[in-house]
Design a protein around this motif. Structure first.
Motif, PDB file in Angstrom:
ATOM      1  N   ASP A  46      -8.948  -2.837  92.377  1.00 22.18           N
ATOM      2  CA  ASP A  46      -8.460  -3.844  93.302  1.00 22.18           C
ATOM      3  C   ASP A  46      -8.825  -3.427  94.719  1.00 22.18           C
ATOM      4  N   ASN A  47      -8.901  -4.393  95.605  1.00 19.58           N
ATOM      5  CA  ASN A  47      -9.238  -4.105  96.997  1.00 19.58           C
ATOM      6  C   ASN A  47      -7.970  -3.949  97.822  1.00 19.58           C
ATOM      7  N   PHE A  48      -7.676  -2.730  98.206  1.00 18.15           N
ATOM      8  CA  PHE A  48      -6.528  -2.452  99.072  1.00 18.15           C
ATOM      9  C   PHE A  48      -7.043  -2.146 100.461  1.00 18.15           C
ATOM     10  N   ASP A  49      -6.302  -2.608 101.455  1.00 16.92           N
ATOM     11  CA  ASP A  49      -6.640  -2.291 102.839  1.00 16.92           C
ATOM     12  C   ASP A  49      -6.153  -0.896 103.205  1.00 16.92           C
ATOM     13  N   ILE A  50      -4.996  -0.527 102.642  1.00 15.89           N
ATOM     14  CA  ILE A  50      -4.378   0.761 102.962  1.00 15.89           C
ATOM     15  C   ILE A  50      -3.823   1.406 101.696  1.00 15.89           C
ATOM     16  N   ALA A  51      -4.025   2.715 101.581  1.00 15.36           N
ATOM     17  CA  ALA A  51      -3.309   3.538 100.613  1.00 15.36           C
ATOM     18  C   ALA A  51      -2.329   4.363 101.438  1.00 15.36           C
ATOM     19  N   LEU A  52      -1.050   4.056 101.325  1.00 16.58           N
ATOM     20  CA  LEU A  52      -0.027   4.713 102.124  1.00 16.58           C
ATOM     21  C   LEU A  52       0.636   5.790 101.281  1.00 16.58           C
ATOM     22  N   LEU A  53       0.452   7.038 101.682  1.00 13.40           N
ATOM     23  CA  LEU A  53       1.006   8.173 100.937  1.00 13.40           C
ATOM     24  C   LEU A  53       2.331   8.590 101.549  1.00 13.40           C
ATOM     25  N   GLY A  54       3.367   8.539 100.733  1.00 11.44           N
ATOM     26  CA  GLY A  54       4.690   8.967 101.162  1.00 11.44           C
ATOM     27  C   GLY A  54       5.002  10.354 100.648  1.00 11.44           C
ATOM     28  N   ASN A  55       6.280  10.653 100.554  1.00  7.99           N
ATOM     29  CA  ASN A  55       6.695  12.015 100.222  1.00  7.99           C
ATOM     30  C   ASN A  55       6.617  12.326  98.735  1.00  7.99           C
ATOM     31  N   GLY A  56       6.658  13.620  98.456  1.00  5.54           N
ATOM     32  CA  GLY A  56       6.786  14.092  97.085  1.00  5.54           C
ATOM     33  C   GLY A  56       5.524  14.599  96.432  1.00  5.54           C
ATOM     34  N   PHE A  57       4.380  14.354  97.040  1.00  2.00           N
ATOM     35  CA  PHE A  57       3.127  14.820  96.457  1.00  2.00           C
ATOM     36  C   PHE A  57       2.728  16.165  97.061  1.00  2.00           C
ATOM     37  N   THR A  58       2.083  16.977  96.271  1.00  2.00           N
ATOM     38  CA  THR A  58       1.588  18.261  96.776  1.00  2.00           C
ATOM     39  C   THR A  58       0.356  18.011  97.647  1.00  2.00           C
ATOM     40  N   GLU A  59      -0.025  19.015  98.401  1.00  2.00           N
ATOM     41  CA  GLU A  59      -1.245  18.887  99.219  1.00  2.00           C
ATOM     42  C   GLU A  59      -2.458  18.615  98.335  1.00  2.00           C
TER      43      GLU A  59
END
Length: 98
Positions: A46-59
């Motif tokens: 799908d075509n997303f304009d933004i991938a917004l990464l929030g909390n909880g993921f490792t580096e």
């Protein structure tokens, strides 16, 4: 035209709050997940304009998403949002869309 924003956040409550805030803007459409595999599937199909990464993921996980976006969805901007309220969230999105 609505900007499509994929919200990746492991904390369900925070992700739902972000999606609610995005839903308050008629120009934004938010879709959320806490699963990296699912996020990659969505970004690849799908075509997303933004991938917004929030909390909880490792580096390492954040890097994995960023690299995937750069390779498979180069028109998608990656935004890192770790809190700071709705004003900051809006500013980050508007800056990415500019």
């Amino acid at each position: 035209m609505q900007a499509k924003i994929l919200v990746l956040c492991k904390h369900d409550g925070i992700r739902e709050t972000i999606l609610r805030l995005l839903g308050n803007n008629a120009d934004w459409q938010g879709i959320g997940t806490n699963n990296l595999f699912e996020a990659k599937q969505m970004l690849g199909s799908d075509n997303f304009d933004i991938a917004l990464l929030g909390n909880g993921f490792t580096e390492a996980e954040e890097s994995e998403v960023t690299e995937f976006v750069n390779q498979h969805s180069p028109g998608t901007k990656t935004v890192y949002h770790y809190g700071g309220g709705s004003g900051l969230l809006s500013a980050e999105i508007y800056q990415a869309l500019a």
